[in-house]
Structure formats: C-alpha cells, structure tokens
Write a protein that holds these residues in place. Structure first.
Motif, short mmCIF file in Angstrom:
data_model
loop_
_atom_site.label_atom_id
_atom_site.label_comp_id
_atom_site.label_asym_id
_atom_site.label_seq_id
_atom_site.Cartn_x
_atom_site.Cartn_y
_atom_site.Cartn_z
N GLY A 133 0.78 -1.23 0.00
CA GLY A 133 0.00 0.00 0.00
C GLY A 133 0.81 1.28 0.00
N SER A 134 2.09 1.21 -0.37
CA SER A 134 2.95 2.39 -0.26
C SER A 134 2.91 3.30 -1.48
CB SER A 134 4.40 1.96 -0.02
OG SER A 134 4.88 1.19 -1.12
N ALA A 135 2.47 2.80 -2.63
CA ALA A 135 2.58 3.58 -3.85
C ALA A 135 1.24 4.06 -4.42
CB ALA A 135 3.32 2.76 -4.92
N TYR A 136 0.16 3.35 -4.14
CA TYR A 136 -1.15 3.68 -4.70
C TYR A 136 -2.22 3.50 -3.62
CZ TYR A 136 1.34 2.75 -9.13
OH TYR A 136 2.25 2.73 -10.15
N ALA A 137 -3.34 4.16 -3.83
CA ALA A 137 -4.46 4.02 -2.89
C ALA A 137 -5.17 2.68 -3.06
CB ALA A 137 -5.45 5.16 -3.08
N ILE A 138 -5.00 2.05 -4.22
CA ILE A 138 -5.69 0.80 -4.54
C ILE A 138 -4.71 -0.37 -4.46
CG2 ILE A 138 -6.89 -0.48 -6.37
CD1 ILE A 138 -7.90 2.24 -7.39
N ASN A 139 -5.15 -1.49 -3.93
CA ASN A 139 -4.36 -2.71 -3.92
C ASN A 139 -5.18 -3.82 -4.56
OD1 ASN A 139 -2.79 -4.94 -3.46
ND2 ASN A 139 -3.12 -5.00 -1.24
N PRO A 140 -4.91 -4.14 -5.84
CA PRO A 140 -5.70 -5.17 -6.53
C PRO A 140 -5.68 -6.54 -5.85
CG PRO A 140 -4.50 -3.85 -8.12
CD PRO A 140 -4.00 -3.45 -6.77
N PHE A 141 -4.68 -6.81 -5.04
CA PHE A 141 -4.64 -8.10 -4.35
C PHE A 141 -5.80 -8.26 -3.37
CE2 PHE A 141 -0.07 -8.91 -5.43
CZ PHE A 141 -0.27 -10.20 -5.92
N GLU A 142 -6.30 -7.15 -2.84
CA GLU A 142 -7.41 -7.25 -1.88
C GLU A 142 -8.64 -7.87 -2.54
OE1 GLU A 142 -8.07 -3.37 -0.32
OE2 GLU A 142 -6.24 -3.37 0.91
N ARG A 143 -8.96 -7.43 -3.73
CA ARG A 143 -10.11 -7.99 -4.45
C ARG A 143 -9.87 -9.44 -4.84
NH1 ARG A 143 -12.83 -4.17 -2.17
NH2 ARG A 143 -12.78 -2.13 -3.21
N LEU A 144 -8.65 -9.73 -5.29
CA LEU A 144 -8.35 -11.11 -5.66
C LEU A 144 -8.41 -12.03 -4.45
CD1 LEU A 144 -5.45 -10.72 -8.26
CD2 LEU A 144 -7.67 -11.81 -8.64
N ARG A 145 -7.95 -11.55 -3.32
CA ARG A 145 -8.02 -12.37 -2.11
C ARG A 145 -9.47 -12.70 -1.77
NH1 ARG A 145 -5.53 -9.08 1.25
NH2 ARG A 145 -7.45 -8.17 2.09
N ASP A 146 -10.36 -11.72 -1.92
CA ASP A 146 -11.78 -11.96 -1.66
C ASP A 146 -12.35 -12.97 -2.65
OD1 ASP A 146 -11.64 -10.12 0.37
OD2 ASP A 146 -12.53 -8.48 -0.78
N ALA A 147 -11.90 -12.90 -3.91
CA ALA A 147 -12.42 -13.81 -4.94
C ALA A 147 -11.89 -15.23 -4.77
CB ALA A 147 -12.06 -13.28 -6.32
N ALA A 148 -10.76 -15.38 -4.07
CA ALA A 148 -10.19 -16.69 -3.71
C ALA A 148 -9.96 -17.61 -4.91
CB ALA A 148 -11.08 -17.39 -2.69
N PRO A 149 -9.23 -17.17 -5.93
CA PRO A 149 -8.92 -18.09 -7.04
C PRO A 149 -7.89 -19.14 -6.60
CG PRO A 149 -7.71 -16.04 -7.29
CD PRO A 149 -8.63 -15.84 -6.12
N ASP A 150 -7.82 -20.21 -7.35
CA ASP A 150 -6.82 -21.24 -7.07
C ASP A 150 -5.43 -20.80 -7.49
OD1 ASP A 150 -8.69 -23.24 -6.11
OD2 ASP A 150 -9.40 -23.30 -8.18
#
Length: 584
Positions: free
Chosen positions: A177-194
C-alpha cells in the motif's frame, strides 16, 4: 466473495484437479504485429500439443512493450485490431485452449481513450477482459500518458477444474500500500482463485530479479494466493527484458523459474491447492535465491540488448573506434560476442599525442578477439583544420578547442565508415564520463548505441577482467587494463588531471545520480562512503564540484546516443532533468 469481484462461474469443490498452463515467454517486437502473432500462434500450438488448458503471453504481447506514442496513430491501432482478429481466428483452430493475451484496447468512458488490457480468448471468442488498474509513471515508465486505469475489481474465470484470477504487472507491486491508494490483491483475495496469472513487461536491471521474487513472495504469503508471473524477454531500445518468468506459492515461495535472457515456452501444472508441478506432475527443480553474479549479469544484458537493437534496426555489423583504452576495448569485446568477431570492425586513429602503446594495444586486442583493425592517422587532418581555423578567424586553434577537434575528426571518420558500409557505430563512453561531461559532442559521443553508458568506470575495469576470466585467457590485454586512463588529446594527459580518481568519483556519482534507486547493500556502502567524505572540508567541496559537473553536462547527455540500461537508474528516459536550469 466481495461485491467488487466478478466471477464468471461458481467455484466447484474439487481440490486436486490439475490445470495445465503454458508459459509463453517471447521476444516480441514493438509494432511488428504480424511477427508477434506468428510467435504467439506457434507457442499456442505447442501448448495444444502438450494438452495444456491455457497459454499465457506477456503484457502488451500483441504490440510489444512499450509502443509509446505509436498508439496515438489510428493506423497503428487498426493494425492492432487486425492482429487480434488473426489471434481469434487461430484460436478457433484450437477450440479447447484458452489464450491470455495483452494488448491496448479502446476505452469509451472519460479520460484517455485506451486501456492496457488482458484478454482471455477461447475458440474465437473473448471470454474475459481485465484492464490494468495501476499505471506506473516513475523511472522509465509513463503509462498514464496513454492509458486510463481499469476499475477496482477482480476478474476470475474457471478454466478446467480451477478458478483463475488475473492481474497485469504493476497491479502486483502495491500489496504493501505504499505507492497507490488501490491494492488489486485485496479484491483477488476476496475472490479466492486457485491461481493468479500476472502478465508482465518488467525491464531488467541489476537486482531486479531478486526484487520481483521478494515482492511477489510476500504478496503470495500475505494473501494466501499462488501466482504465476509471466514476463517478456528481449531488448527494446534502451531497455532489456530478461524473462525469468516464475511461480510462487504462499508457503513454499518461488517454486519455478523460466530461463533468463532467452525465449522459453514451458508447460507446468497447478492444482486447486495452488501447488505447481511439471507438465507430468513431478516436483519442479529448486530455484536459486541468488541470480547471476553482477558482471555475468552485465555481460548477458548488454549482449542481448545489442543483438536485439541491431536486429530490429536492420544492422548486421558494427564499427568501433579503438583508442587502445579500456572503454573501447570492452566495447569491441562485447560487440564481438554479440555479432561474431568477423562482423566487427575496429579503427585506430592515432594523433600526434597518441602513444605508440595505444596503437600496439589496439592491435593486440583485435588479434586476441579476431576482429579486423584498420589504421587511419588523423594528424594531417587536424593540422589542416587548425590552419583553416587560423586563416578564417585570425586566431590559433588551441587548448580545449584543439583537443575536441581531434575527437570530432575521429567521429567524422567513423561516421564515414558507417555510412559507406552500413555498420552500426557503437559509442564507447562510460557512465562516469557521461555524468561529468568528460566527452566531446559530435566526437566520441557519435554513434547509434552505447554499450557501456550505464557502467561506471570502475565497473568497466571489473567487467573487462570478468571477460578474461570467463575466457580463460586475455581477450583484453592486461596492458590496456593496467594503464592509467587517458583521452590522449594533449601531451601526457591523464583523466585524473581533470577528475578525481574513479574509485572516489564513482561512489559520489552513485549517491548523486541513483540515490534511493541503489540496491540495499550497495546503498549502505555508498552512503557510508559519502558520509566519510562529507565529514571533511575537502570531501564536501569535492561532492559539490561533482554535483556542479553533472548539472552542467545535461545538454551533452540529451544529445548522446541511447545506452543499454543495466542499473536501476540510467541516463535517458529513467532520469529526466532540465537543461536550462540552475539547481547546483
């Protein structure tokens, strides 16, 4: 599952179904859609033959990274569409295979008219589209110039028996979270892909491979996600992409790595627990924590950068001025490795100030390498220019003007050779000299490409010794390595007449030019060295003198040829400074 994630299918309960993934680490060419499509189709055919479920290409794989303002040309974008239609047609011939393709795509909403997009295609149809969310604008990157960010959503697709998530390059670099306000990993973590597929065009510099591993290993562990990182390979202008695609698991860390500095089309598997294996399901070989030693890395990066620059620009031969010094010697040796010695020409151009040893050393160097050497003395040419100058302006040509004239006469001769036979002229300036302006515009800065322009002088010596050690013999004569550096433009001239010793100068330059861009260990060493200098009056004055020299020489660097980048911050696109400014 969060409201912001978008799954195309409901996740099933199977936990061990294997997914075959073919990594297509390709050396694509910017703008050459026909050739890029051909490479991609051939990789897809290999994936099909190996019964893979999907083939993954790198970021902007259709166009090559980075097209820049070519994307402002409507004709270019028409060719992008034509190339994509060719990929769709090819996918119809392999209907069971998913393709993960990177490309610029038109954007209908507000802001920039394009987005940096990942498309998954199957049997002639687009089955998923994801737009890059984080657009870098630092160092050599300027994606916000052309692209609009994608929405803050996760995109997940069921392929075979697994849920697959997607991201594009920079999207994966902000998990702290140091460079942008958004962290795409948060959404991916919620989606829980394999497994998460990340397509990338990550340029190489010393320490970058290890940095990638650290960032994605940490993100994998924090988010409980297995990640497959697919990178581009090859040289594009100043930048070189090293490939080195890899896979990382939350507990095991990096478990797979593709070849460096080479194309590599490789099939691996992943199960629904996010564990990677070979195509036959066996354990993958261990991945070494450390990469290439520094000098071996520099060598491979420069050689690949030169090979691709020449090939893409239509050159098959190179010419270099041979002064008998270390910079030209190393440039000639690297060119001989890249082209083959029979396709490299050296020219020695002695003046009245050249030592006999410089000519002899050039002859010994070229004999060792198998490179042809021509001799073209310049004393009469220089005398003729000096006479003409005095006759025209009623003043003798002397001092700096006479010194620079010799370099410019040599530059003219080399350009004459290049124009006559079509060889690529390679300039021989190193980073130390370019930093402080110890070079002559339209003289030793002439050329189409600089091989060692991102190497400090101390690194030039180190790489020369490395070449000899790797060869098991003297490619570069020790007489060249051991002699005190000199431009030989005036009687008994030495570089140290104008500059501090390179062992001192280079540490100051690293501090002033690269600063926070240095690797951790090097940064600590440089900061400690500079701190010791600053503690003395003489040392502090020297640092300010060097700072002044750097600023005053910006106009020279702006007109110099492109150089191959090997360090974190290189002159060119990675360091954009004003010329007409007072900041020293």
């Amino acid at each position: 599952m969060s409201a912001s994630s978008q799954n195309t299918e409901v996740k099933q309960s199977a936990s061990e179904t294997v997914l075959g993934i073919t990594i297509a680490q390709l050396n694509v060419t910017v703008g050459d859609m026909d050739a890029n499509v051909q490479k991609m189709v051939e990789a897809a055919q290999k994936a099909r033959d190996e019964q893979s479920d999907l083939v993954v290409f790198s970021e902007l794989s259709l166009t090559g990274y980075y097209p820049g303002d070519l994307m402002d040309d409507p004709h270019f974008m028409q060719r992008v569409d034509t190339g994509f239609q060719a990929l769709l047609q090819a996918s119809r011939q392999m209907p069971a295979l998913h393709w993960v393709v990177g490309m610029p795509v038109s954007h209908a909403g507000p802001g920039h008219r394009l987005q940096n997009v990942l498309r998954v295609i199957k049997a002639g149809q687009v089955v998923l589209e994801y737009a890059k969310q984080l657009l870098p604008t630092y160092n050599i990157f300027n994606e916000r110039r052309h692209f609009e960010p994608g929405p803050d959503v996760a995109r997940v697709l069921r392929i075979g028996g697994a849920q697959v998530g997607f991201m594009i390059c920079e999207d994966g670099w902000n998990d702290d979270g140091s460079a942008y306000a958004i962290n795409p990993f948060e959404r991916l973590r919620d989606a829980a892909p394999d497994v998460v597929i990340s397509i990338n065009a990550s340029p190489s510099h010393i320490g970058k491979r290890e940095q990638r591993h650290d960032v994605f290993r940490a993100a994998s562990e924090r988010n409980g996600l297995s990640i497959l990182y697919v990178n581009q390979v090859g040289g594009h202008d100043q930048l070189v992409y090293d490939g080195a695609s890899f896979a990382v698991e939350p507990k095991a860390g990096v478990t797979f790595e593709a070849r460096r500095f080479e194309e590599d089309v490789r099939t691996i598997t992943v199960d629904t627990q996010g564990r990677f294996a070979t195509a036959s399901g066996e354990c993958l070989p261990d991945v070494k924590r450390s990469g290439l030693p520094t000098m071996a890395f520099y060598r491979r990066q420069i050689v690949l950068g030169l090979q691709d620059y020449a090939r893409r620009c239509g050159f098959t031969r190179a010419v270099i001025g041979s002064s008998g010094g270390i910079d030209s010697a190393l440039t000639i040796a690297l060119a001989a490795e890249a082209f083959g010695p029979d396709k490299v020409t050296a020219v020695t151009m002695p003046s009245v100030y050249s030592s006999s040893g410089s000519v002899d050393d050039s002859q010994a160097l070229c004999a060792n390498l198998g490179v042809r050497l021509y001799r073209h003395p310049i004393a009469e040419l220089v005398s003729g220019y000096a006479r003409g100058f005095e006759q025209a302006f009623e003043a003798p040509l002397k001092g700096l003007a006479l010194e620079n004239l010799q370099a410019r006469v040599r530059g003219v001769i080399l350009m004459e050779y290049s124009n006559t036979w079509g060889d690529l002229l390679l300039t021989t300036g190193n980073k130390s000299e370019m930093s402080v302006g110890y070079c002559t515009l339209y003289g030793d800065t002439n050329g189409g490409l600089g091989l060692i322009g991102d190497l400090y002088k101390t690194e030039v010596f180190a790489l020369s010794r490395h070449l000899n050690e790797a060869a098991g013999r003297e490619l570069i004569p020790m007489a060249i390595i051991d002699k005190p550096p000199s431009a030989e433009l005036a009687p008994d001239q030495k570089d140290t007449d104008s500059l501090p010793p390179y062992e001192v100068l280079d540490e100051i330059l690293k501090h002033l030019i690269e600063g926070a861009g240095l690797g951790r260990e090097e940064a600590v060493e440089v900061q400690a060295y500079v701190a010791r200098l600053q503690a003395t009056t003489e040392g502090s004055a020297l640092i300010e003198r060097v700072r002044h020299m750097i600023a005053r020489s910006e106009y020279k660097r702006r007109q110099a040829p492109p150089i191959i980048r090997v360090r974190g911050r290189a002159f060119g696109a990675g360091r954009q400074m004003p010329i007409a400014a007072r900041h020293y």
